[in-house]
Design an enzyme around this catalytic site. Structure first.
Site, PDB file in Angstrom:
ATOM      1  N   LYS A   1       4.062 -23.437 -31.901  1.00 21.39           N
ATOM      2  CA  LYS A   1       4.929 -23.918 -32.838  1.00 21.39           C
ATOM      3  C   LYS A   1       5.795 -25.406 -32.239  1.00 21.39           C
ATOM      4  CE  LYS A   1       6.174 -19.240 -34.347  1.00 21.39           C
ATOM      5  NZ  LYS A   1       7.122 -18.149 -34.216  1.00 21.39           N
TER       6      LYS A   1
ATOM      7  N   LYS B   1      -6.688 -18.042 -31.990  1.00 16.74           N
ATOM      8  CA  LYS B   1      -6.924 -16.608 -31.794  1.00 16.74           C
ATOM      9  C   LYS B   1      -7.939 -16.680 -30.705  1.00 16.74           C
ATOM     10  CE  LYS B   1      -6.059 -13.850 -34.960  1.00 16.74           C
ATOM     11  NZ  LYS B   1      -6.540 -13.889 -36.223  1.00 16.74           N
TER      12      LYS B   1
ATOM     13  N   CYS C   1     -35.488   5.859 -52.495  1.00 14.22           N
ATOM     14  CA  CYS C   1     -34.027   5.725 -52.400  1.00 14.22           C
ATOM     15  C   CYS C   1     -33.735   7.121 -51.510  1.00 14.22           C
ATOM     16  CB  CYS C   1     -33.236   5.819 -53.597  1.00 14.22           C
ATOM     17  SG  CYS C   1     -31.391   6.206 -53.220  1.00 14.22           S
TER      18      CYS C   1
ATOM     19  N   LYS D   1       0.583 -13.553 -29.735  1.00 18.83           N
ATOM     20  CA  LYS D   1       0.571 -13.455 -31.104  1.00 18.83           C
ATOM     21  C   LYS D   1       0.604 -11.914 -30.993  1.00 18.83           C
ATOM     22  CE  LYS D   1      -1.574 -13.865 -35.517  1.00 18.83           C
ATOM     23  NZ  LYS D   1      -1.894 -12.683 -35.600  1.00 18.83           N
TER      24      LYS D   1
HETATM   25  O1  D41 Z   1       3.611 -12.776 -32.608  1.00 14.56           O
HETATM   26  C1  D41 Z   1       3.082 -12.869 -33.970  1.00 14.56           C
HETATM   27  N1  D41 Z   1       2.360 -12.031 -34.580  1.00 14.56           N
HETATM   28  C2  D41 Z   1       3.951 -13.861 -34.693  1.00 14.56           C
HETATM   29  C3  D41 Z   1       3.828 -13.892 -36.066  1.00 14.56           C
HETATM   30  C4  D41 Z   1       4.629 -14.890 -34.061  1.00 14.56           C
HETATM   31  N2  D41 Z   1       4.549 -14.929 -32.641  1.00 14.56           N
HETATM   32  N3  D41 Z   1       5.252 -16.038 -34.691  1.00 14.56           N
HETATM   33  C5  D41 Z   1       4.963 -15.994 -35.988  1.00 14.56           C
HETATM   34  N4  D41 Z   1       5.425 -17.048 -36.580  1.00 14.56           N
HETATM   35  C6  D41 Z   1       5.539 -17.011 -37.954  1.00 14.56           C
HETATM   36  C7  D41 Z   1       6.109 -18.471 -38.876  1.00 14.56           C
HETATM   37  C8  D41 Z   1       5.815 -19.814 -37.820  1.00 14.56           C
HETATM   38  C9  D41 Z   1       5.321 -18.394 -40.329  1.00 14.56           C
HETATM   39  C10 D41 Z   1       7.512 -18.181 -38.936  1.00 14.56           C
HETATM   40  C11 D41 Z   1       4.067 -14.853 -36.949  1.00 14.56           C
HETATM   41  C12 D41 Z   1       4.301 -15.202 -38.270  1.00 14.56           C
HETATM   42  N5  D41 Z   1       4.837 -16.301 -38.773  1.00 14.56           N
HETATM   43  C13 D41 Z   1       3.678 -14.181 -38.967  1.00 14.56           C
HETATM   44  N6  D41 Z   1       3.217 -12.862 -38.830  1.00 14.56           N
HETATM   45  C14 D41 Z   1       2.785 -12.419 -40.035  1.00 14.56           C
HETATM   46  C15 D41 Z   1       2.655 -13.296 -40.840  1.00 14.56           C
HETATM   47  C16 D41 Z   1       3.335 -14.496 -40.372  1.00 14.56           C
END
Ligand code: D41
Length: 679
Positions: free
Chosen positions: A292, A316, A414, A119
């Site tokens: 996913k 996270k 204060c 992420k």
């Molecule tokens: O790497 C990321 N920050 C990341 C963000 C990721 N690897 N995959 C993401 N996949 C999505 C969906 C499944 C909704 C297409 C995302 C994000 N969304 C995302 N980043 C910011 C808002 C949503």
């Protein structure tokens, strides 16, 4: 003179060769020629193009150095909304995600294939390709509408200006993240230091700031990179997310090198551990991993809840903690006079930012944790929340450290204005009684007035407000509408341009909504939700100001405490005076409607129901939960009262949960909330 055929051919050959080197360097990470040779090719192409402008193409690599600055960014409404991702913070939450997916798909344990990826802690953007040519790009914005930053995205070296390969769709919209790799970030900051510029706190902020420059030459000079994580609509025959990513990669788009496909919950947790261990060695900052469901048909079957897909979740990494020393304890005065003790810390690097202070909340918390000046403490920083002192390391306490007593430390007055301090019954916090006589409260009130959910005066933050108040230029919100360029010119670090921008933002704020205006007044106990209730009920400002407590309590959700706050506010002549001046200055709202019209609006099934959200929910963000409740006519308040119907509690819920139990308010978890919403 028009270009000869040989010159045209040479330009095309140069473009192709330079882009090949670009791709080798920025996408494949395998440089093919020395920098000096690359520069020679680049300059030859530039010379040809300037001698024969007709040779210049939209996808020429020379376009990456940025054209003329824009006056402002246009808005772009996403054809397909950019969704958000739900979060998981524990293995249990990931297990629950996997279970939900399996139950919906009727799949057995450890049988679902998941596409997994890091992420990225960057900035989500969308890139639009028309018959393979990059034509437009925008930030995510609020998911519905973003800013058109096409000219800046063109300068991002690893974004292909045209796609290569076969079966390129007529239209392709690629979703991904823009970031700055860690090493490049260090270099960028060293450079900023040398040039005497401001250093960036972390790569994320640097990336966001760089992408939102109106001058693309500045963006071009920043080491931005892009990584694709999806597409807006599937226009290519792919059966799975991983195939789709392979296809994007084949067209020349950068995708995460660490992506993988794993099976079941076991696979997910294994990947999390693997990436967690490799995290420090990755070239970029990540704040977790994303899972996913791999099969696209399964994704479609799982669908969406609110604004996030059910088929994906972000797992996270835990909030980050570090130890450091408390150098001093200072007391800050809030908008309503609340005194908050803050620990000044020896600077410490936590989760990508340097912390220099952390909240101690109040005297009770200081006493409970027994935090003393000179102590070594554990500080924690989690996402967007204010950093806090978690605990003291008792072994490292200096011998002479004394217990800290807030009231004694400030001499019972204060620290900002010397007014008497009181501790209202039932409250654990101390308050300054100086009201708007207190410059600290005045500054906070003004900053609140200008804040995003209030009158939204862009650029008018705490710092500038502080300057304006200290210089004696502004005392009340009405004074803002009397500012002129000459007065602003006297302020430190205020150029002609920023003065112009500020005045324009102030002018723009004159058109607002009734609920924003009510919220902006900063009446105690009147938060955003109550302001909306009041606006809906009264329709206009005058009847609200004239209402007595009985009339106010006819507003659903308004109880004696809020009613008394509003009456107290209106009983102060100077408050009404400021309101009058604001209206005279031209502040207005076009949506004024008689209450009857508003009240006859169709009611959602949660109309009249009041919720308070607290703690971290397993899959929904707070924002998403709020949106879902409000979409059904429910109301989400910031604090628990007897009128609250449900408290939705997640992990680490604190005082709100306690208060709900004291008052006997129903406490539910996310699953129960979803049940109520789906009934
Ligand atoms: O790497 C990321 N920050 C990341 C963000 C990721 N690897 N995959 C993401 N996949 C999505 C969906 C499944 C909704 C297409 C995302 C994000 N969304 C995302 N980043 C910011 C808002 C949503």
């Amino acid at each position: 003179m028009p270009a000869s055929r040989a010159e045209a051919e040479r330009a095309a050959a140069l473009r192709a060769e330079i882009e090949r080197h670009n791709r080798a360097y920025y996408v494949l990470d395998q440089p093919t020629i020395p920098d000096a040779e690359y520069d020679t090719l680049f300059r030859e192409l530039q010379t040809l193009e300037s001698a024969h402008p007709e040779l210049l193409t939209a996808d020429s690599p020379t376009q990456r150095i940025g054209g003329a600055p824009l006056p402002e960014f246009g808005k772009l409404t996403h054809r397909v909304p950019m969704l958000s991702l739900n979060n998981a913070f524990s293995e249990e939450e990931v297990a629950a995600f996997d279970r939900r997916c399996r139950e919906s798909l009727g799949a057995a344990e450890d049988s679902i294939d998941y596409a997994v990826e890091p992420k990225f802690d960057g900035l989500a953007v969308t890139l639009i390709y028309d018959r393979g040519l990059f034509v437009q790009g925008a930030t995510r914005g609020d998911g519905t509408t973003g800013e058109d930053v096409t000219q800046n995205l063109r300068t991002v070296r690893n974004i292909p200006l045209h796609l290569t390969g076969v079966q390129i769709p007529a239209r392709l919209e690629v979703r991904g993240e823009v970031l700055i790799p860690r090493r490049d970030f260090e270099r960028l900051n060293a450079q900023q230091r040398e040039l005497g510029g401001r250093e960036f706190v972390n790569p994320r902020n640097a990336a966001a700031g760089s992408l939102r420059q109106l001058d693309p030459k500045i963006t071009a000079a920043r080491p931005l990179r892009f990584f694709a994580y999806g597409v807006a609509e599937i226009t290519h025959p792919a059966a799975s997310h991983s195939e789709l990513m392979d296809q994007l990669s084949a067209w020349g788009l950068p995708v995460a090198g660490e992506r993988d496909v794993v099976r079941g919950l076991t696979g997910l947790l294994g990947y999390y551990a693997r990436i967690g261990a490799a995290r420090e060695r990755l070239p970029y900052d990540i704040d977790g991993v994303v899972y996913k469901v791999n099969r696209l048909a399964d994704q479609e079957q799982l669908g969406f809840v609110a604004r996030a897909p059910r088929f994906a979740i972000a797992h996270k990494f835990p909030a980050q903690e570090a130890t450091t020393r408390v150098l001093a304890i200072e007391v800050q005065v809030g908008r309503t006079g609340a005194l908050t003790p803050v620990a000044r810390l020896a600077p410490v690097f936590v989760g990508g930012v340097t912390l220099t202070n952390a909240t101690l909340h109040n005297q009770d918390e200081i006493a409970r944790k027994d935090v003393r000046i000179g102590d070594t403490v554990i500080v924690r920083r989690a996402g967007d929340v204010i950093p806090e002192v978690v605990a003291v390391v008792p072994e490292l306490r200096p011998q002479d450290a004394q217990p800290y007593d807030l009231l004694a430390a400030i001499g019972r007055v204060c620290p900002a204005c010397g007014s008497r301090v009181e501790r209202p019954e039932d409250e654990i916090i101390l308050r300054c009684t100086g009201g708007l006589y207190c410059p600290a409260q005045r500054k906070r009130s003004l900053a609140h007035f200008a804040s995003r959910l209030a009158l939204d005066i862009e650029g008018l933050g705490e710092k500038l407000v502080g300057q304006l108040v200290d210089a004696g230029i502004v005392r009340t919100p009405a004074d803002l509408y009397r500012l002129d360029p000459a007065t602003l010119a006297g302020l430190e670090r205020m150029g002609e341009k920023s003065a112009g921008n500020l005045l324009a933002a102030i002018e723009k704020s004159k058109q607002t909504t009734l609920s924003r205006f009510i919220y902006a007044l900063g009446i105690r106990n009147v938060g955003e939700a109550t302001a909306k209730d009041l606006a809906r009920h009264f329709g206009r400002l005058e009847p609200l100001l004239a209402a007595d407590e009985a009339q106010l309590m006819r507003v659903p959700e308004v109880g004696p405490v809020v009613a008394a706050s509003i009456r107290n506010f209106c009983a102060e002549a100077h408050n009404l005076d400021v309101i009058e001046q604001l209206l005279a200055a031209g502040v207005h709202w076009p949506d004024a409607q008689p209450a009857a019209v508003v009240d006859s609006a169709p009611l959602g099934k949660l109309a009249g129901k009041s919720f308070v959200l607290t703690g971290t929910l397993p899959s929904l963000t707070r924002e998403a939960a709020k949106e879902m409740i409000e979409a059904l006519g429910g109301r989400v308040a910031g604090s628990v009262s007897k009128k609250t119907d449900f408290v939705v509690a997640g992990a680490d819920a604190g005082s709100k949960l306690e208060r709900a139990r004291q008052l006997g308010v129903a406490v539910i978890d996310e699953a129960q909330l979803l049940e109520i919403l789906e009934q």
